[in-house]
Design an enzyme around this catalytic site. Sequence first.
Site, short mmCIF file in Angstrom:
data_model
loop_
_atom_site.label_atom_id
_atom_site.label_comp_id
_atom_site.label_asym_id
_atom_site.label_seq_id
_atom_site.Cartn_x
_atom_site.Cartn_y
_atom_site.Cartn_z
N ASN A 11 8.51 63.82 54.01
CA ASN A 11 9.19 64.96 53.37
C ASN A 11 10.58 65.06 54.00
OD1 ASN A 11 10.11 67.36 52.37
ND2 ASN A 11 8.54 68.64 53.37
N TRP A 12 11.58 64.60 53.27
CA TRP A 12 12.93 64.58 53.83
C TRP A 12 13.56 65.97 53.86
CZ3 TRP A 12 15.61 59.79 51.08
CH2 TRP A 12 14.90 58.63 51.40
N LYS A 13 12.94 66.93 53.18
CA LYS A 13 13.50 68.29 53.07
C LYS A 13 14.94 68.20 52.55
CE LYS A 13 10.16 69.72 56.48
NZ LYS A 13 9.77 70.63 57.58
N HIS A 97 4.85 74.23 49.94
CA HIS A 97 5.25 74.04 51.34
C HIS A 97 5.56 75.40 51.97
CE1 HIS A 97 7.47 72.78 54.88
NE2 HIS A 97 6.90 71.59 54.73
N GLU A 99 7.86 76.34 53.77
CA GLU A 99 9.28 76.75 53.64
C GLU A 99 9.54 77.33 52.25
OE1 GLU A 99 10.86 72.99 54.97
OE2 GLU A 99 10.03 73.41 56.95
N GLU A 169 -0.69 72.15 57.14
CA GLU A 169 0.50 72.24 57.97
C GLU A 169 0.54 73.60 58.66
OE1 GLU A 169 3.65 69.21 56.49
OE2 GLU A 169 4.11 71.16 55.65
N GLY A 175 8.42 71.42 62.74
CA GLY A 175 9.77 71.32 63.30
C GLY A 175 9.91 71.93 64.68
N SER A 215 5.16 68.33 63.25
CA SER A 215 5.55 67.59 64.46
C SER A 215 4.72 66.34 64.68
CB SER A 215 5.51 68.51 65.69
OG SER A 215 6.44 69.57 65.54
N GLY A 236 7.93 65.34 58.52
CA GLY A 236 9.28 65.87 58.31
C GLY A 236 10.28 65.05 59.12
N GLY A 237 10.65 65.56 60.30
CA GLY A 237 11.69 64.96 61.12
C GLY A 237 11.56 63.46 61.32
#
Length: 256
Positions: A11-13, A97, A99, A169, A175, A215, A236-237
């Site tokens: 997930n590149w966001k 998600h 977010e 999640e 993050g 994470s 993510g990251g």
Amino acid sequence: MSSRKKLIAGNWKMNKTASDGAALVSELVATIGKQTDVEVVLCPPFTGLESAAKALDGSTLKLGAQNMHFEPSGAFTGEVSAPMLRALFTTHVILGHSERRSYFAETDALINKKVLAALKNQLRPILCVGESLAERESGATLKVVQTQTEAALEGVAKDQAASLVIAYEPVWAIGTGKVATTEQAQEVHAFIRGLLTKLFTEPVAQKIRILYGGSMKPANAPELLAQKDIDGGLIGGASLEARSFVELVKAAAAVV
Ligand code: 13P
């Protein structure tokens, strides 16, 4: 060992221009573009879907979006629909998600409409559920996950359910560098599998992949991915650089 193929989704966001994204996809295609042990899904922002689709053409990598509207078309300024995603060779879509829930006020009822629309259009939803830190500390984790899962899946037919992907999640792990312990994650994953069994029967629930997200990194992935009900990761990251993402795919392949 389970019969479910592991799935690693990036997930590149809101990161990477279309050309930066295509460059990353090309790097990934060169290293993991032919492997079949693990299903790999890349989820760039909408603006990066077309260039990513071209860059991964002919590889085993798949394309996902990060959100969509539930209507197929119409006066919904700024929105993107399932048929539009399908036209760009998208096969998966992240829905609900945390977010989206917290910054864009997405409710369980809205997410449910999106899940049904995705399935109707042959897009596989990657439905995200998970508790906040306050909810975990007050002992409400399982209740929250149950409410989110059941509400989002209302009306999903048993014969469509196997194409669902669920991502657990925990919001406090996203993050933050704080990863759930393997016991915490496995407990919730097994609980979700139990909910899916009640909703769709045991054989169907056994087919549904439940990913962990929050994470996840090459260092902690092997232990998480070895758990009975953890069928992959929503990253993510660590999905923003080829090296760490490839390591995660290799970690998943190693436990197959
Ligand atoms: P991080 O891997 O950056 O914690 O993000 C997880 C996530 O939200 C994936 O959807």
